[in-house]
Motif scaffolding. Structure first.
Motif, short mmCIF file in Angstrom:
data_model
loop_
_atom_site.label_atom_id
_atom_site.label_comp_id
_atom_site.label_asym_id
_atom_site.label_seq_id
_atom_site.Cartn_x
_atom_site.Cartn_y
_atom_site.Cartn_z
N VAL A 1 0.83 -1.20 0.00
CA VAL A 1 0.00 0.00 0.00
C VAL A 1 0.87 1.25 0.00
O VAL A 1 0.63 2.19 -0.76
N ARG A 2 1.90 1.26 0.84
CA ARG A 2 2.80 2.42 0.92
C ARG A 2 3.43 2.70 -0.46
O ARG A 2 3.48 3.84 -0.92
N LYS A 3 3.90 1.66 -1.12
CA LYS A 3 4.54 1.83 -2.43
C LYS A 3 3.54 2.34 -3.47
O LYS A 3 3.85 3.24 -4.25
N GLU A 4 2.34 1.80 -3.47
CA GLU A 4 1.32 2.24 -4.43
C GLU A 4 0.96 3.71 -4.22
O GLU A 4 0.84 4.47 -5.18
N VAL A 5 0.78 4.11 -2.97
CA VAL A 5 0.42 5.50 -2.67
C VAL A 5 1.59 6.42 -3.01
O VAL A 5 1.40 7.50 -3.58
N GLN A 6 2.81 5.99 -2.69
CA GLN A 6 3.97 6.83 -3.01
C GLN A 6 4.15 6.98 -4.51
O GLN A 6 4.43 8.07 -5.00
N ASP A 7 3.97 5.89 -5.26
CA ASP A 7 4.07 5.98 -6.72
C ASP A 7 3.02 6.95 -7.27
O ASP A 7 3.31 7.77 -8.15
N TRP A 8 1.79 6.87 -6.74
CA TRP A 8 0.75 7.79 -7.17
C TRP A 8 1.13 9.23 -6.82
O TRP A 8 1.00 10.14 -7.65
N ALA A 9 1.62 9.45 -5.60
CA ALA A 9 1.99 10.79 -5.16
C ALA A 9 3.10 11.36 -6.04
O ALA A 9 3.06 12.55 -6.40
N ASP A 10 4.07 10.53 -6.41
CA ASP A 10 5.16 10.98 -7.27
C ASP A 10 4.66 11.38 -8.65
O ASP A 10 5.16 12.34 -9.24
N GLU A 11 3.69 10.64 -9.17
CA GLU A 11 3.20 10.88 -10.53
C GLU A 11 2.12 11.96 -10.60
O GLU A 11 2.09 12.75 -11.53
N GLU A 12 1.19 11.97 -9.64
CA GLU A 12 0.02 12.83 -9.76
C GLU A 12 -0.25 13.73 -8.56
O GLU A 12 -1.03 14.67 -8.66
N GLY A 13 0.35 13.43 -7.43
CA GLY A 13 0.04 14.15 -6.20
C GLY A 13 0.24 15.65 -6.28
O GLY A 13 -0.55 16.42 -5.75
N GLY A 14 1.30 16.08 -6.96
CA GLY A 14 1.57 17.51 -7.07
C GLY A 14 0.48 18.26 -7.79
O GLY A 14 0.14 19.40 -7.45
N VAL A 15 -0.12 17.63 -8.80
CA VAL A 15 -1.21 18.25 -9.54
C VAL A 15 -2.42 18.44 -8.63
O VAL A 15 -3.07 19.50 -8.65
N TYR A 16 -2.71 17.45 -7.81
CA TYR A 16 -3.83 17.56 -6.88
C TYR A 16 -3.58 18.67 -5.87
O TYR A 16 -4.48 19.44 -5.55
N ARG A 17 -2.36 18.77 -5.35
CA ARG A 17 -2.04 19.83 -4.39
C ARG A 17 -2.15 21.20 -5.06
O ARG A 17 -2.67 22.13 -4.48
N ALA A 18 -1.66 21.31 -6.29
CA ALA A 18 -1.70 22.58 -7.01
C ALA A 18 -3.14 23.02 -7.27
O ALA A 18 -3.41 24.22 -7.38
N ASN A 19 -4.05 22.06 -7.33
CA ASN A 19 -5.45 22.39 -7.55
C ASN A 19 -6.24 22.54 -6.26
O ASN A 19 -7.48 22.53 -6.27
N GLY A 20 -5.52 22.63 -5.13
CA GLY A 20 -6.17 22.98 -3.88
C GLY A 20 -6.56 21.83 -2.96
O GLY A 20 -7.23 22.06 -1.96
N TRP A 21 -6.16 20.59 -3.28
CA TRP A 21 -6.49 19.48 -2.39
C TRP A 21 -5.46 19.38 -1.28
O TRP A 21 -4.29 19.15 -1.54
N GLY A 22 -5.90 19.54 -0.07
CA GLY A 22 -5.04 19.34 1.10
C GLY A 22 -4.16 20.52 1.42
O GLY A 22 -4.44 21.64 1.06
N ALA A 23 -3.06 20.21 2.11
CA ALA A 23 -2.18 21.24 2.67
C ALA A 23 -1.57 22.13 1.63
O ALA A 23 -1.31 21.79 0.53
#
Length: 92
Positions: free
Chosen positions: A70-92
């Motif tokens: 689970v940790r690896k899957e979430v980290q891979d997602w965060a590396d690929e797409e997480g920044g876009v979600y943050r830039a669009n206002g999701w979370g911190a």
């Protein structure tokens, strides 16, 4: 390869890079949250409001350590797409 795993309790992980939380109940999807409160709410059977993405686990090999999977899957997602979600206002 199994499409699900029988878990005694949901797995909740936190990945620091991007500050994301993942929750896996052992089924077809790992849900990703921008905050611990809603991740814990799902794990406790509540009704979370901020799931930003669901990672499909169908056909995956979960290995010997489901938490590490689970940790690896979430980290891979965060590396690929997480920044876009943050830039669009999701979370911190």
């Amino acid at each position: 390869m199994a499409d699900s795993v029988q878990l005694d309790e949901p797995i909740v992980v936190h990945v620091e890079r991007g500050d994301w939380y993942g929750v896996w109940q052992g089924g077809e999807y790992i849900n990703v949250y921008p905050d611990e409160e809603n991740a814990r709410l799902e794990a406790d059977g509540g009704n979370p409001q901020t799931c930003v993405h669901s990672i499909n686990t169908t056909g995956d090999d979960f290995g010997d350590d489901p938490e590490e999977y689970v940790r690896k899957e979430v980290q891979d997602w965060a590396d690929e797409e997480g920044g876009v979600y943050r830039a669009n206002g999701w979370g911190a």
